[in-house]
Enzyme design. Structure first.
Site, PDB file in Angstrom:
ATOM      1  N   GLY A   1       0.828  -1.204   0.000  1.00 15.28           N
ATOM      2  CA  GLY A   1       0.000   0.000   0.000  1.00 15.28           C
ATOM      3  C   GLY A   1       0.864   1.258   0.000  1.00 15.28           C
ATOM      4  O   GLY A   1       2.086   1.211   0.178  1.00 15.28           O
ATOM      5  N   CYS A   2       0.215   2.383  -0.235  1.00 12.11           N
ATOM      6  CA  CYS A   2       0.958   3.637  -0.393  1.00 12.11           C
ATOM      7  C   CYS A   2       1.617   4.058   0.917  1.00 12.11           C
ATOM      8  O   CYS A   2       2.835   4.273   0.981  1.00 12.11           O
ATOM      9  CB  CYS A   2       0.045   4.728  -0.935  1.00 12.11           C
ATOM     10  SG  CYS A   2      -1.486   4.972  -0.012  1.00 12.11           S
ATOM     11  N   TYR A   3       0.820   4.187   1.972  1.00 10.17           N
ATOM     12  CA  TYR A   3       1.407   4.529   3.275  1.00 10.17           C
ATOM     13  C   TYR A   3       2.409   3.464   3.722  1.00 10.17           C
ATOM     14  O   TYR A   3       3.518   3.802   4.150  1.00 10.17           O
ATOM     15  CB  TYR A   3       0.316   4.644   4.336  1.00 10.17           C
ATOM     16  CG  TYR A   3      -0.532   5.884   4.310  1.00 10.17           C
ATOM     17  CD1 TYR A   3       0.019   7.147   4.429  1.00 10.17           C
ATOM     18  CD2 TYR A   3      -1.925   5.787   4.246  1.00 10.17           C
ATOM     19  CE1 TYR A   3      -0.794   8.289   4.460  1.00 10.17           C
ATOM     20  CE2 TYR A   3      -2.733   6.924   4.273  1.00 10.17           C
ATOM     21  CZ  TYR A   3      -2.164   8.166   4.386  1.00 10.17           C
ATOM     22  OH  TYR A   3      -2.963   9.281   4.428  1.00 10.17           O
TER      23      TYR A   3
END
Lengths: 347, 347, 347, 347
Positions: D148-150
């Site tokens: 995921g991005c985070y």
């Protein structure tokens, strides 16, 4: 009518003072000084004030600030300390929005602001302008060093936890991860705050050390009655107004059974300008845009030992000029919220 | 490999040249001059270039620009005309992104740029850097005055209508209502382009007269082969990149039966960097963000006698540095789009 | 105290009405309806109102709108016309912020809003809510169709030129190139107005035809007393609030000697909410942010035959809710600016 | 040429895949599916791709995804797990940009994504798509659950400190205060991400618990080889692209003598897509806009026991589609950075 003088009306805190005082029934703006712009109507520089403010910038000589009841300094650091002694001697109250009278230790001032303090004798007398903490001293003060924008939000967010030596949280592992809109950097022409530099961009700055760190630690320690140490990391966010402080505090074993929501609500129930949100909320900076309110939410993720406190304020209002008007109201026995009942602008 | 020098690499057109040339297989950036920043790696000032650009700023003396094949001037007005003669004499080609070699009439230059032109003898030789109009002259030119950002969009939008003396539209009632992102104002520290001034705000400027007006009228008149007069009203819009020109042209009786959509499509069918959108479209500035493409749509509301032509470009690419690379490619016989096949960044 | 009902309080014009009425001493908000949100305190949805607005959303049934003195419709098109007859019959005044009572011709309404008008008998009675044009009729009206956001700015900008059949400008070549902040599109969940779509982007829309075109032409024709035809091209600009209209008008030979600056100043000298800027100015949208003021500047580039009129307003205030409060004040004999003396928020 | 299929090309990760693959010489986009938009050229929906992408959306039936070498899922959670088994059985490699194959524990998946996992047998085989951690497994994988991005930014920021059981920092008091641009919320029509809601505003969200928390803790624990617990507080910031993670880690007594700058530099020296900035730097999100680079800075304020690690990435590139292309390159034995040498767009 209280006769008001403003030194330095060409920056954001200056124009914000004028916006708020334009709607304040108890004051008259006598003079706004700017040597550079003397003679120019203030509303020519800030057309938003056309129809509400008809004063022109004047030189300090013309301004006759000694005839005022109170003078606000919306100036760079160093200006207020040069002029305050003479004004105070003339019986004029002084409210400095810059940092000249915030730090009690002149050595700290010199370290962070790179100039010697010119009237250290006034530092002890100066009252720190954070009404929720120092209301009574403010009422009788002659000289106020207004709380900074970041420090206001951090101190309000920790006040219920630290006040009067409470032993609820660790006081040496505190973290404040703060985000400010660009207006916090002022109206100076600088590359770093150009639209094309600060827009669509996010960054931290001052991680090594920021001027607001000693102010925050001094303020928290005074609130607590014992040394408090907080790591402060400011960030620049692409919006004009607003500060969002995310504060992390470790709960001590003796604090574990505390109802923190209730603690915050009870502490601030009588504060007109602090709003504790319902449990589970996340305050938005826009919910206070243009207003003197700070909104706070308290979280305890997973019911663990870390408190996450979220505080929003408008850096130019509760973080600067609005709070200065609040303090002025207290100094002159006016209703604390006079001129400050401005509903936030959303969207 | 073409040896490239850049004078003035600290502004937006400079860093944009570096971005594009970093991906250009046919060139080597030999030197980027900045007397003020000499010695500093370019990527220290613009961390976006870390890993792609490893040159440091150099003084003009160190730079040895005379050894380059071509020198770009990404400087304020007045710099290129001071240095161009010597470079040209040394056999170096010169591409000026500023205005020194745009206007053919030195009196006009002096009027709008408040300085005397120092090498008027070169004005006749200088080729106006708008490839879609002057492709052949560019190929053999030694000296280019690149088209300005606004003028590029306006001229492309009117090219099919005016070219070669066509009698389709009135040429004395033309209006270009143009909107630019803030990067068009450059990277100078100025109050008016601060985030807190230009953000969440929209305004016109230069309504009385803007430097791009004489350039636009000179260019359109050259295209048309007869005098053309256009009213140009620029506006500042709170975005970083992008120009949107809305052009209004009255159709002459003899133009009424024209299929304008087809006219535009046919005119630009072979142009790699001009994209005519399907009938009924409205181009968005973001659809060209970071790319050298201009996108155009032609409307005729209510099938009446007013044409509304919408043109978008990235002011820093097709409006400046990208177009300059396009021109360089032509001058050196490279494929016109080399280094410019950068897909627009959306969102 | 005037008893106010608001139908549709979950959109931007609704929350803006609540913001303004919260500071209005002469009214009490009796009910805000929303069938979907019934029971929820309004300030839970809009935390900006916490501390100022304590009403909750109610169902239409609970709201008892017939007991109100006036009901505002801050709803999509079509809602007001369904409910207005019953309210009017009960003696309640109705102010519609949507388009149900703007167009006098039901066929035009049906064409542009894709629904049949359900109470065409009221169209003749309904007064067009633009106080600067229709002040006297508004004072005695029962039913108001508020002027739209774009039409307000365009009509104010042309009022001094067209009023009463004046022969100063051509009336068949008028152009209004208008730019709106995104809040003009309302608070509906739509892809096109997402931050990541509308941010850092600029585009025209509705070039073929926009609902505000017939409203503008109807209004201008009424002002002029003869048919007026204007080409209207709206654009979306990445800011939240504000409309900037750039209006182009060709001066007729008989208008050439007119002192247009004086004409505008004299026309609006007594209008509290229209501010004519000094000659040469360019108004900024932020100079009216949050306020009911429209600011206007008149330019005549090169002293030629083209007038360029620049008008800014806050689309949610003078373009919608503020103007609706202004109209309400007139209808109830209150001071026209009561509740509207809100100083613009800058920066 | 690798034959690529994309399921779900109408969201931001889809269009970003198309942007990057348009510049990738080793692949051919065979099909982009969207049942709703089938038949429409992709470039009609995203005009930025005009001239670079000429494929049209197709139905899954038309797409014949089984004939592809690899299929990317740029879809909402739940889609990939429904289609992956059949594709894998047909010998197609699968890269899921959503969360279906991130969490190893199906119960955790069900808890956070509110749906039962439909192919739990594949969870063990699925490789977590974070090349800097799992490069070797990725090379031989058939099925990837992209990070995921985070989580990408947080894991990269802690990797040198936790890897292989290192005892440098406390692993139960970690904090990640993360700030994301609005594109992280996707291209769904929702009120909360409208320009007028998310613009000029800053807020935290998901403080009680966010889907990325279990992913981060799973990833960090795997890296460390022992349980790691981190408090994750995400914030929404008014920019389109970019994530800035500010990570706080307490140094253990045994870590006090570590040269953290050197530790980070050495760990990432061979990583093309991780850039450790010089000591004292603060990375800006715009320095990676549009590129697959993450930039990291390590601070130790006052040389105390708290590390502050700053990580920036473009959430749509290194945080999603760029990283997915990086992973694809590894899976097919291509140079890891092919198609990803896009210079960041600044300003």
């Amino acid at each position: 009518m209280i006769k008001v003088g403003i030194v330095g009306g060409t920056g954001y805190t200056g124009v914000e003072l004028l916006r708020l005082l334009a709607g304040h029934k108890g004051v008259k703006v006598h003079a706004v000084t700017s040597r550079k712009e003397a003679g120019m109507p203030v509303a020519d520089m800030f057309p938003s004030l056309r129809g509400w403010v008809d004063v022109a910038f004047s030189t300090p000589e013309e301004a006759d600030l000694k005839s005022c009841d109170v003078v606000f300094f919306a100036t760079p650091h160093g200006v207020a300390m040069a002029q305050a002694p003479e004004l105070l001697a003339a019986g004029v109250k002084v409210i400095d929005l810059a940092a000249d009278f915030r730090l009690k230790d002149p050595a700290e001032f010199q370290k962070w602001y790179a100039m010697e303090h010119s009237c250290t004798d006034l530092l002890a007398e100066a009252v720190y302008g954070l009404a929720e903490v120092n209301r009574e001293q403010i009422k009788s003060a002659r000289l106020i060093g207004m709380a900074g924008c970041y420090p206001t939000s951090v101190q309000l967010g920790l006040l219920p936890l630290l006040e009067g030596g409470k032993q609820l949280i660790e006081t040496n592992t505190l973290i404040a991860d703060c985000k400010s809109g660009v207006s916090g950097a002022g109206r100076k022409a600088e590359v770093g705050t150009l639209f094309s530099e600060a827009g669509d961009n996010f960054k931290a700055y001052g991680v090594k050390g920021h001027r607001h760190s000693p102010e925050i630690n001094q303020g928290l320690s005074a609130i607590h009655g014992a040394p408090v140490s907080l790591t402060f990391v400011p960030h620049l966010t692409p919006m004009i107004r607003g500060i969002h402080s995310t504060i992390y505090a470790r709960i001590k074993p003796e604090g574990r059974d505390t109802d923190f929501q209730k603690l915050f609500e009870e502490r601030f129930v009588d504060e007109r300008f602090v709003d504790v949100l319902p449990a589970g909320s996340c305050p938005e900076t826009r919910s206070v845009r243009g207003s003197n309110i700070a909104r706070i939410a308290v979280h305890r993720p997973g019911n663990g030992d870390l408190l996450v406190i979220l505080v929003v304020e408008d850096n130019l209002v509760k973080g600067a000029s609005g709070q200065a008007v609040q303090v002025m109201n207290l100094m002159f026995g006016l209703p604390e919220s006079q001129g400050l009942e401005v509903v936030p602008l959303l969207p």
